[in-house]
Design a protein around this motif. Structure first.
Motif, PDB file in Angstrom:
ATOM      1  N   PRO A   5      25.883  16.646 -14.418  1.00  0.00           N
ATOM      2  CA  PRO A   5      25.396  17.271 -12.949  1.00  0.00           C
ATOM      3  C   PRO A   5      23.988  16.971 -12.753  1.00  0.00           C
ATOM      4  N   SER A   6      23.477  17.151 -13.849  1.00  0.00           N
ATOM      5  CA  SER A   6      21.850  16.805 -13.683  1.00  0.00           C
ATOM      6  C   SER A   6      21.478  15.383 -13.379  1.00  0.00           C
ATOM      7  N   MET A   7      22.443  14.327 -13.665  1.00  0.00           N
ATOM      8  CA  MET A   7      22.055  13.105 -13.091  1.00  0.00           C
ATOM      9  C   MET A   7      22.077  12.773 -11.564  1.00  0.00           C
ATOM     10  N   ILE A   8      22.517  13.891 -10.819  1.00  0.00           N
ATOM     11  CA  ILE A   8      22.229  13.621  -9.552  1.00  0.00           C
ATOM     12  C   ILE A   8      20.955  14.491  -9.305  1.00  0.00           C
ATOM     13  N   ASP A   9      20.061  13.593  -8.525  1.00  0.00           N
ATOM     14  CA  ASP A   9      18.770  14.277  -8.065  1.00  0.00           C
ATOM     15  C   ASP A   9      18.777  14.375  -6.857  1.00  0.00           C
ATOM     16  N   GLU A  10      19.202  15.818  -6.408  1.00  0.00           N
ATOM     17  CA  GLU A  10      19.345  16.051  -4.927  1.00  0.00           C
ATOM     18  C   GLU A  10      18.033  16.072  -4.093  1.00  0.00           C
ATOM     19  N   SER A  11      16.939  16.133  -4.906  1.00  0.00           N
ATOM     20  CA  SER A  11      15.641  16.121  -4.138  1.00  0.00           C
ATOM     21  C   SER A  11      15.341  14.806  -3.784  1.00  0.00           C
ATOM     22  N   THR A  12      16.003  13.594  -4.635  1.00  0.00           N
ATOM     23  CA  THR A  12      15.415  12.403  -4.471  1.00  0.00           C
ATOM     24  C   THR A  12      16.295  12.011  -3.381  1.00  0.00           C
ATOM     25  N   VAL A  13      17.704  12.204  -3.689  1.00  0.00           N
ATOM     26  CA  VAL A  13      18.757  12.018  -2.464  1.00  0.00           C
ATOM     27  C   VAL A  13      18.201  12.283  -1.173  1.00  0.00           C
ATOM     28  N   ARG A  14      17.551  13.462  -0.944  1.00  0.00           N
ATOM     29  CA  ARG A  14      17.077  13.758   0.384  1.00  0.00           C
ATOM     30  C   ARG A  14      15.907  13.109   0.779  1.00  0.00           C
ATOM     31  N   ARG A  15      15.095  12.976  -0.230  1.00  0.00           N
ATOM     32  CA  ARG A  15      13.899  12.142   0.326  1.00  0.00           C
ATOM     33  C   ARG A  15      14.310  10.871   0.872  1.00  0.00           C
ATOM     34  N   PHE A  16      15.338  10.267   0.119  1.00  0.00           N
ATOM     35  CA  PHE A  16      15.609   8.939   0.362  1.00  0.00           C
ATOM     36  C   PHE A  16      16.500   8.741   1.805  1.00  0.00           C
ATOM     37  N   LEU A  19      13.773   9.172   4.404  1.00  0.00           N
ATOM     38  CA  LEU A  19      13.073   7.926   4.724  1.00  0.00           C
ATOM     39  C   LEU A  19      13.929   6.865   5.449  1.00  0.00           C
ATOM     40  N   ILE A  20      15.104   6.633   5.323  1.00  0.00           N
ATOM     41  CA  ILE A  20      16.057   5.799   5.927  1.00  0.00           C
ATOM     42  C   ILE A  20      16.119   6.135   7.275  1.00  0.00           C
ATOM     43  N   HIS A  21      16.279   7.539   7.587  1.00  0.00           N
ATOM     44  CA  HIS A  21      16.427   7.882   8.970  1.00  0.00           C
ATOM     45  C   HIS A  21      15.118   7.845   9.858  1.00  0.00           C
ATOM     46  N   THR A  22      14.025   7.971   9.015  1.00  0.00           N
ATOM     47  CA  THR A  22      12.653   7.967   9.718  1.00  0.00           C
ATOM     48  C   THR A  22      12.437   6.364   9.900  1.00  0.00           C
ATOM     49  N   ARG A  23      12.626   5.463   9.385  1.00  0.00           N
ATOM     50  CA  ARG A  23      12.425   4.157   9.398  1.00  0.00           C
ATOM     51  C   ARG A  23      13.336   3.552  10.533  1.00  0.00           C
ATOM     52  N   ASP A  57      20.487  12.826  11.833  1.00  0.00           N
ATOM     53  CA  ASP A  57      21.360  13.848  11.019  1.00  0.00           C
ATOM     54  C   ASP A  57      21.190  13.735   9.544  1.00  0.00           C
ATOM     55  N   VAL A  58      19.896  14.232   9.095  1.00  0.00           N
ATOM     56  CA  VAL A  58      19.645  13.942   7.716  1.00  0.00           C
ATOM     57  C   VAL A  58      20.379  15.200   6.886  1.00  0.00           C
ATOM     58  N   GLU A  59      20.520  16.281   7.354  1.00  0.00           N
ATOM     59  CA  GLU A  59      21.129  17.351   6.759  1.00  0.00           C
ATOM     60  C   GLU A  59      22.500  16.997   6.296  1.00  0.00           C
ATOM     61  N   HIS A  60      23.405  16.427   7.479  1.00  0.00           N
ATOM     62  CA  HIS A  60      24.869  16.250   7.037  1.00  0.00           C
ATOM     63  C   HIS A  60      25.007  14.951   5.907  1.00  0.00           C
ATOM     64  N   MET A  61      24.281  14.032   6.246  1.00  0.00           N
ATOM     65  CA  MET A  61      24.276  12.792   5.398  1.00  0.00           C
ATOM     66  C   MET A  61      23.694  13.359   3.938  1.00  0.00           C
ATOM     67  N   THR A  62      22.742  14.073   3.691  1.00  0.00           N
ATOM     68  CA  THR A  62      22.353  14.337   2.306  1.00  0.00           C
ATOM     69  C   THR A  62      23.414  15.164   1.619  1.00  0.00           C
ATOM     70  N   ARG A  63      23.978  16.144   2.506  1.00  0.00           N
ATOM     71  CA  ARG A  63      24.899  17.039   1.929  1.00  0.00           C
ATOM     72  C   ARG A  63      26.241  16.369   1.504  1.00  0.00           C
ATOM     73  N   ASP A  64      26.384  15.258   2.233  1.00  0.00           N
ATOM     74  CA  ASP A  64      27.755  14.431   2.055  1.00  0.00           C
ATOM     75  C   ASP A  64      27.539  13.388   0.890  1.00  0.00           C
ATOM     76  N   ALA A  65      26.365  12.792   0.931  1.00  0.00           N
ATOM     77  CA  ALA A  65      26.112  12.006  -0.280  1.00  0.00           C
ATOM     78  C   ALA A  65      26.023  12.637  -1.579  1.00  0.00           C
ATOM     79  N   TYR A 171      23.601  -0.672   0.232  1.00  0.00           N
ATOM     80  CA  TYR A 171      22.948  -0.398  -1.064  1.00  0.00           C
ATOM     81  C   TYR A 171      22.846   0.846  -1.446  1.00  0.00           C
ATOM     82  N   ARG A 172      22.643   0.979  -2.733  1.00  0.00           N
ATOM     83  CA  ARG A 172      22.640   2.439  -3.381  1.00  0.00           C
ATOM     84  C   ARG A 172      21.933   3.498  -2.800  1.00  0.00           C
ATOM     85  N   VAL A 173      22.324   4.749  -2.754  1.00  0.00           N
ATOM     86  CA  VAL A 173      21.534   5.678  -2.358  1.00  0.00           C
ATOM     87  C   VAL A 173      20.783   6.082  -3.459  1.00  0.00           C
ATOM     88  N   ALA A 174      19.420   6.394  -3.560  1.00  0.00           N
ATOM     89  CA  ALA A 174      18.538   6.791  -4.555  1.00  0.00           C
ATOM     90  C   ALA A 174      18.858   8.391  -4.842  1.00  0.00           C
TER      91      ALA A 174
END
Length: 836
Positions: A5-16, A19-23, A57-65, A171-174
């Motif tokens: 489970p530690s291989m999932i970097d939740e903070s990086t997922v959210r940040r990425f 970034l995608i939604h903002t751009r 809709d960053v919240e739902h996408m992050t949670r689902d990813a 492409y892969r979600v960071a």
């Protein structure tokens, strides 16, 4: 494969995801944005599932990813948005794509398809050791076709994995683990690899595009051709660099370091490998003597060794320096910055800009540049809008840094070093009015037009014959041969757009058609009349007609300004529009009759003086803008009567805004404007090809307009648009006052007898039959044109001014004369005009 489970970097997922939604939001910027897609693929059976999210809709996408990843799926995202009504687990193809906001280089060293960065990416995601996704986000989103063109260019240039630059690729979600699928396991990679964001910047793909060579021979997405290097000109190189190339270094000095320095300096000036090798081969006893026989290989190795770092790019030292619009100089000139030599530096800077093909022009005593913007048109569509903007000092510094390499001698290091352009040079160049070698520009357009000789102006860039700058972005469809049959077909196509408009007479439709032709060729016309679209009731469709014309001419609805309460304010508003080189403008919802000096000048004079905010002087400026106005129960007054055409609308309905229509001409024009532009230009070309037969009388000040936007319609059997002037003339309140004066003068005063203003007022004020309150119509007229004290008495001064203003006018066979009884007393008389 067991997931830690530690291989999932939740903070990086959210940040990425953020970034995608903002751009995406920044690039698409309104309209029908579409939705983003999150794709999950199971590594065991390669099954695909798709989830869709609104931008923001960053919240739902992050949670689902995070949840999908925890369930053992590889999780991906795309650099595009798709139709919101897309359903199921199919990701959709190009036709389902609404906007492309990012393209990605897939650098895959496992396959031997690694990419050596030559440009700064917006986001870099490490997908496994040695492999990465380089995200290049667009500042302005493009459609699928344009995105595909840019992506193919990136893929061919980068030499990376085949998934590079593919619009529909995910492409892969960071921050989510990289689970090896069957293909990777066969290659020997069985471990689960974490992913992370290596780097992030605000760089856009537009800034980095020059790094990707256009191997297709052209790219519609770029406003100027770009190249990784040019042929170079030996004569433009600094003397010390040439000496080093020709003579080499002294014994005991590091010849290899000097060789690599020469290659680096030439590369900085945008020389290609071939050009560098060719130059060094000319001097076999110079700096390259050590490498003769293998020179081409050594130059290429050294050239590639000097990879451009992000830091160097920001310092303006890259071969792919982000340039101003249209600057694509194959090589950079060198300008040496030396104290006390400002005039030379300014002159060389100007020449460097011209040599680089920079779209820099003179307008109204200023240096300006065409600004091409993508703007919302309708229903989520975007269109290109061109305008002219004056240069500021920061903008000039940016452009000069893109067109030349500036160097200053560093006494401590004992060599010339690269520096930013001097601010003083930019300021001096902007202030060199009267000394520039830069061409004048009369306007900026986005739609092909006709020159005054009937030839087609369809090639992007500056046209010296008209002074117009045509930007890329609109492709004119193939045009028919300019015959009368083709012209009649074109007229039918244009008329069809207006078939449900409530024109009062066929003459009014002809005025609207003339307005469309005028707007399309206004850049080639020295003068053109103003157009007034009017009705009796709101909601009749006045602005809608102007919007249809604007949609054909510019690809969007017409920009408007409000009718100001005083002439000075309307002068400022119109002046700024004309200065920008806009194709057309509409004064919307006028509530009073149109007149005044500024409108008269814009409608009749090729050159007008523009009041510029913040400047005391009023420079001359060419007017190439079609002026429209709309309003209820308004008209032209004074001198504007002969300078404007009137289009009347009348629905004969109490509530015209409730009408139902079978067609949507504005949508038709916006969605398929190419054939309409071609139809309009064909009408004009056919008339000119036929020899421009004399089908109507000439009009002073408007000969060219009459030949291009009036006579072709009359030639095809349409009513003469100029006939609308007769209606406006009959309604002109000033003209009606003159006619009434002449009639009452004949009743109350004697012809050919000279009267002072005091005597005229005295006669008009005499009571009728001893009744002081029963004023004569004569006095009512004088109170209307020269009253004071709230209309209670006639001002002799105002009456004299008005009579002098209209003296010499001929109406109904009479002419008002003006003169003097003596040195101090003015007089006026009315005479019958005798035929010559």
């Amino acid at each position: 494969m067991d997931l830690n489970p530690s291989m999932i970097d939740e903070s990086t997922v959210r940040r990425f995801v953020e970034l995608i939604h903002t751009r995406a939001a920044h690039a698409i910027n309104g309209g029908d944005t579409g939705v983003l897609q999150l794709v999950r693929i199971h590594p065991a059976d390669e099954s695909i599932s798709v989830s869709r999210y609104c931008i923001g809709d960053v919240e739902h996408m992050t949670r689902d990813a995070i949840a999908f990843s925890a369930a053992g799926h590889n999780v991906y995202i795309e650099g595009r948005t798709v139709r919101a009504d897309l359903r199921g687990n199919k990701r959709g193809d190009l036709k389902d794509t609404l906007w492309v906001f990012a393209l990605v280089i897939d650098s895959d060293s496992d396959k031997g398809r690694a990419w050596t960065p030559t440009a700064q990416a917006s986001i870099i995601v490490e997908t496994s050791p040695g492999n990465a996704h380089f995200w290049f986000c667009l500042a302005r989103a493009v459609d699928a076709a344009e995105g595909k063109t840019i992506g193919e260019r990136m893929r061919k240039s980068a030499g990376a994995d085949q998934d590079t630059g593919v619009v529909t690729q995910c492409y892969r979600v960071a921050g989510t683990p990289n689970f090896p699928g069957e293909a990777k396991r066969k290659r020997g990679r069985v471990s689960i690899e974490p992913t992370k964001i290596l780097e992030q910047s605000e760089t856009s793909l537009e800034e980095a595009l020059a790094a990707f060579a256009d191997t297709s021979g052209g790219n519609a997405a770029a406003d100027a051709d770009t190249d990784t290097g040019g042929d170079g000109d030996e004569a433009e190189l600094p003397a010390d660099l040439l000496q080093l190339i020709r003579e080499g270094v002294d014994a005991g000095q590091d010849r290899s370091a000097a060789f690599h320095s020469v290659v680096a300096r030439l590369k900085k000036r945008r020389w290609s490998v071939e050009a560098i090798a060719a130059l060094l081969e000319k001097y076999p006893n110079g700096i390259a003597s050590k490498y003769i026989g293998r020179l081409r290989e050594e130059v290429e190795r050294s050239y590639n060794k000097h990879a451009v770092s992000a830091k160097a790019k920001k310092a303006g030292q890259s071969k792919t320096t982000s340039a101003g619009p249209g600057i694509a100089s194959p090589t950079l000139a060198t300008i040496r910055v030396v104290a006390g030599q400002l005039p030379r530096i300014v002159s060389e800077t100007e020449q460097a800009l011209l040599a680089a093909g920079a779209p820099i022009f003179i307008r109204a005593g200023m240096l300006v540049r065409p600004v091409i913007e993508k703007m919302m048109a309708a229903d989520g569509r975007k269109t290109m809008v061109a305008k002219l903007r004056p240069f500021t000092v920061p903008a000039m510094l940016d452009w000069t840094a893109s067109a030349a390499l500036f160097e200053r001698f560093d006494a401590r290091r004992k060599r010339w070093v690269t520096v930013d352009p001097p601010r003083a040079a930019a300021e001096a160049l902007l202030a060199r009015e009267g000394l520039w070698s830069i061409p004048y520009v009369s306007g900026a357009i986005t739609t092909p037009t006709l020159r005054s000789d009937g030839s087609l102006l369809a090639e992007k860039g500056y046209d010296s014959a008209t002074g117009l700058y045509l930007s890329a972005g609109f492709e004119l469809p193939p045009m028919r041969e300019p015959t009368r049959d083709a012209a009649e077909a074109g007229l039918a196509r244009l008329s069809n757009l207006f078939k449900e408009c409530s024109f009062l007479t066929p003459l009014d439709r002809s005025v609207a058609l003339s307005g469309m032709l005028t707007t399309l060729v206004r850049g080639s016309l020295p003068t053109a009349p103003m157009y007034l679209i009017r009705a009796h009731t709101p909601g009749t469709g006045k602005s809608y007609i102007v919007d249809i014309i604007a949609a054909i001419a510019t690809g969007r609805i017409c920009p408007v300004i409000t009718a100001a309460s005083n002439e000075e304010e309307i002068e400022k508003r119109l002046g700024s529009v004309v200065l920008s080189g806009a194709a057309l403008i509409s004064i919307d919802n006028c509530t009073r009759d149109l007149g005044g000096e500024m409108l008269c000048q814009l409608a009749e004079r090729p050159l007008v003086r523009i009041r510029i905010l913040g400047r005391s002087e009023m420079p001359e400026c060419e007017c190439r803008t079609t002026i429209f106005a709309t309003g209820n129960n308004v008209g032209f007054e004074g001198d504007m009567v002969r300078r404007g055409l009137v289009c009347n609308l009348d629905t004969l309905s109490e509530r015209p805004e409730l009408r139902q229509f079978q067609h949507d001409p504005l949508r038709q024009a916006l969605e398929n404007r190419g054939p309409y532009v071609a139809a309009a230009l064909t009408i004009i070309r056919a008339y000119l090809t036929a020899g421009a037969p004399q089908v109507c009388s000439t009009i002073g000040s408007y000969a060219e307009w009459s030949r291009m936007a009036r006579s072709p319609l009359v030639w095809l059997g349409q009513p003469d648009p100029v006939d609308s002037v007769s209606t406006a003339r009959a309604e002109d309140p000033e003209l009606n006052d003159i006619r009434e004066l002449f009639t009452l003068w004949g009743e109350e005063l004697n012809l050919d007898e000279r009267y002072t203003t005091a005597r005229i007022i005295e006669v008009a004020s005499e009571p009728i039959g001893g009744n002081d309150y029963n004023r004569q119509p004569f006095k009512e007229l004088l109170l209307r044109v020269a009253g004071e004290n709230n209309g209670k008495q006639v001002s002799a001064r105002r009456l004299g001014w008005w009579l002098r203003k209209i003296s010499g006018r001929v109406e109904a066979g009479y002419r008002l004369g003006a003169g003097r009884l003596n040195q101090a007393t003015a007089c006026f008389w009315l005479s019958k005009v005798r035929p010559l």
